[in-house]
Every structure is written in structure tokens, then in C-alpha cells.
Design a protein around this motif. Sequence first.
Motif, PDB file in Angstrom:
ATOM      1  N   LYS A 223       0.822  -1.199   0.000  1.00  0.00           N
ATOM      2  CA  LYS A 223       0.000   0.000   0.000  1.00  0.00           C
ATOM      3  C   LYS A 223       0.868   1.266   0.000  1.00  0.00           C
ATOM      4  CE  LYS A 223      -3.999   2.027   2.349  1.00  0.00           C
ATOM      5  NZ  LYS A 223      -4.665   2.462   1.150  1.00  0.00           N
ATOM      6  N   SER A 224       2.062   1.178   0.625  1.00  0.00           N
ATOM      7  CA  SER A 224       2.964   2.327   0.694  1.00  0.00           C
ATOM      8  C   SER A 224       3.817   2.487  -0.564  1.00  0.00           C
ATOM      9  CB  SER A 224       3.857   2.197   1.924  1.00  0.00           C
ATOM     10  OG  SER A 224       4.522   0.945   1.908  1.00  0.00           O
ATOM     11  N   GLY A 225       3.714   1.576  -1.525  1.00  0.00           N
ATOM     12  CA  GLY A 225       4.406   1.775  -2.794  1.00  0.00           C
ATOM     13  C   GLY A 225       5.345   0.690  -3.280  1.00  0.00           C
ATOM     14  N   PRO A 226       6.273   0.189  -2.396  1.00  0.00           N
ATOM     15  CA  PRO A 226       7.283  -0.739  -2.913  1.00  0.00           C
ATOM     16  C   PRO A 226       6.721  -1.978  -3.623  1.00  0.00           C
ATOM     17  CG  PRO A 226       7.839  -0.047  -0.708  1.00  0.00           C
ATOM     18  CD  PRO A 226       6.458   0.487  -0.980  1.00  0.00           C
ATOM     19  N   VAL A 227       7.493  -2.466  -4.587  1.00  0.00           N
ATOM     20  CA  VAL A 227       7.125  -3.674  -5.318  1.00  0.00           C
ATOM     21  C   VAL A 227       7.492  -4.894  -4.477  1.00  0.00           C
ATOM     22  CG1 VAL A 227       7.521  -5.010  -7.427  1.00  0.00           C
ATOM     23  CG2 VAL A 227       7.609  -2.499  -7.508  1.00  0.00           C
ATOM     24  N   ILE A 228       6.537  -5.769  -4.242  1.00  0.00           N
ATOM     25  CA  ILE A 228       6.818  -6.990  -3.484  1.00  0.00           C
ATOM     26  C   ILE A 228       7.227  -8.107  -4.438  1.00  0.00           C
ATOM     27  CG2 ILE A 228       5.946  -8.637  -1.808  1.00  0.00           C
ATOM     28  CD1 ILE A 228       3.603  -6.632  -1.379  1.00  0.00           C
ATOM     29  N   ALA A 229       6.488  -8.227  -5.533  1.00  0.00           N
ATOM     30  CA  ALA A 229       6.769  -9.275  -6.501  1.00  0.00           C
ATOM     31  C   ALA A 229       6.232  -8.850  -7.855  1.00  0.00           C
ATOM     32  CB  ALA A 229       6.128 -10.587  -6.063  1.00  0.00           C
TER      33      ALA A 229
END
Length: 155
Positions: A109-115
Motif C-alpha cells: 500500500k505504501s508503494g514498494p514492489v513486493i513481486a
Amino acid sequence: MSYQYQENLALDAQQRYSVKLKLIGLDICPYKVPADTWINDPKQWPVFEYQEVFHYLIKHPRTHFFVSGWIQTVFHMKTDSGHYVLKADVKPSWRVTEEPHHPWVALKKSGPVIAAHCNCMAGLGETCSHIGALLFKIEAAVRRVYIKHLYRPPM
Ligand SMILES: [Zn+2]
């Protein structure tokens, strides 16, 4: 898009794929999620910024990266763990008759790409040009929505 995508991968690619799905809290492959689950509304996306695109593509340089192809409408869905999965079809730019590729990315939700994933290279495509194109399109759309929101003209 084949509903048996995950099942048809080579064993090592299948394991890597399962790890990714677990990471984003999805029980089923995004390629199996029914079409009416996906939403077309950039206003609901996480605040995804250029630095996140850069971070993901530089931190995971698994393949040569360049942006190519024609990206179609971006749809999203929210997972039970509160992450966002966004997907779009990317058409090869030089041959209209060729099948589109199907990248998806999962964001916090805060932006970073998880996968991220794409079907263009037998399950190994994690930073291919289609994922790059999708990330840049999300970033540009979020920026537009964000600017519109900040600079709403006086009524
Ligand atoms: Zn790809």
C-alpha cells in the motif's frame, strides 16, 4: 491466457512462482482470478513513485531491461493481506498478430514492489520489458491522479 499457467511451468519455476504468491498473500495465481474481480480505477492504487520503479528494476537485474510494447488498460485487485496486484496486457509493438504478454506486479500500500511476474519467458521473467512498461505506466498514472488531486481547480 491459460488457466493452467502455473501447473505447466517447470518445477523450479513453479516453486519460485509459489513463493511469490505466498509473499503477496494470494492463494491463487492472478491468471486464474476471474475478470470481474479486477478493477479499473487508478485512484485506488498505492502511491507508486519513480524511485520504486528504479529500486525494483535495479535491485533485481535478472534480465536485460528495456521498455517496449504497447500496454493496454491496467486493472487491479486487493489481496486479503492488503497488497495490490496490478495487471495489463502488453502487445508486441512490431507484430500486431502476435499474442500479448501478461505481466502482473504486486505492490505494498505504501508503494514498494513486493513481486512481479510475466509469462513471456517460461516463468522466469521478473524484470522483463513488459513488467518495466507496466511499472512506468502505473507510476505515470499515479502521478497524474496525485497532481489532479493536489491542484483541484477552485469551484
Ligand atoms: Zn515479459
